[in-house]
Motif scaffolding. Structure first.
Motif: not given
Length: 223
Positions: A63-64, A66, A90-94, A98-99
């Motif tokens: 999640a951190a 992405g 907690r997912f952060e796009p990278s 994106e999701r």
């Protein structure tokens, strides 16, 4: 020496796993993060990374960063829903993703008849007992395997098979469709259990046929 340090082949290296993932991304990118070290032929390929885990730590890391997350529910079924929940929350796009993208491992025992599938499942349970409770190089006797399966220790074996699609193609397909609906998984990793390579290959073939029939039916319905 620089390459040897980059590989870090030691038990202590596991403590640096998050940093190693970032380092690996860099090695597969255009500029190496390690002076004097180039990944050949990986550099510049930007190979997408996936985190496969059986703990909440893997979910948090994916999640951190992405990254897509695959959870091995055939190893730690009790943590399945909590792990994928944490990952989604907690997912952060990278740049890679994106999701959230969830992949879930699930056991499959597909056979031509329900009776054969159940027989293969039972043989798989016995094989797990032998692997988990073996005494060094000494093999357990059939009587000892029976005794363990009758004891409270068998709960450990059955827990690992909590999520298992067992039966004919129709039965397996129905189970997996329900499993996907409950987990909202984007993909499945199917782990086939059977007493022989031929039986496992047959399980794969039957599942593939079932999936193809479902896809054909969906295509027909939509058209």
């Amino acid at each position: 020496q620089a390459t040897a340090r980059a590989m870090r082949r030691s038990a202590a290296a596991s403590d640096q796993f998050p940093q190693d993932v970032l380092e690996l991304q860099g090695l597969l990118g255009d500029e190496s993060p390690l002076p004097g070290v180039r990944a050949i032929p990986g550099q510049g390929t930007h190979v997408p990374l996936y985190i496969l885990g059986s703990s909440l730590f893997g979910a948090q890391l994916a999640a951190a960063l992405g990254l897509p997350f695959g959870f091995a529910s055939h190893f730690a079924p009790q943590a399945l829903y909590r792990a994928i929940g944490i990952y989604r929350e907690r997912f952060e796009p990278s740049p890679q993703l994106e999701r959230p993208h969830v992949i879930v491992g699930v056991n499959v025992v597909a056979a031509d008849t329900e009776a054969t599938a159940q027989a293969h499942l039972e043989l798989s349970r016995r094989a797990r007992v032998r692997n988990l409770f073996r005494r060094g190089d000494e093999k357990l006797t059939e009587d000892e395997v029976d005794a363990i399966l009758r004891s409270p220790q068998s709960a450990q074996i059955d827990e690992m098979l909590r999520y298992a699609a067992v039966g004919t193609p129709a039965t397996v397909r129905a189970y997996l469709e329900d499993f996907v609906e409950k987990t909202e998984a984007d993909e499945l990793i199917v782990v086939h259990h059977a007493p022989s390579v031929a039986d496992r290959l047959r399980s794969v073939e039957l599942l593939a046929e079932a999936v193809e029939l479902t896809a054909a039916a969906s295509s027909s319905a939509s058209s």
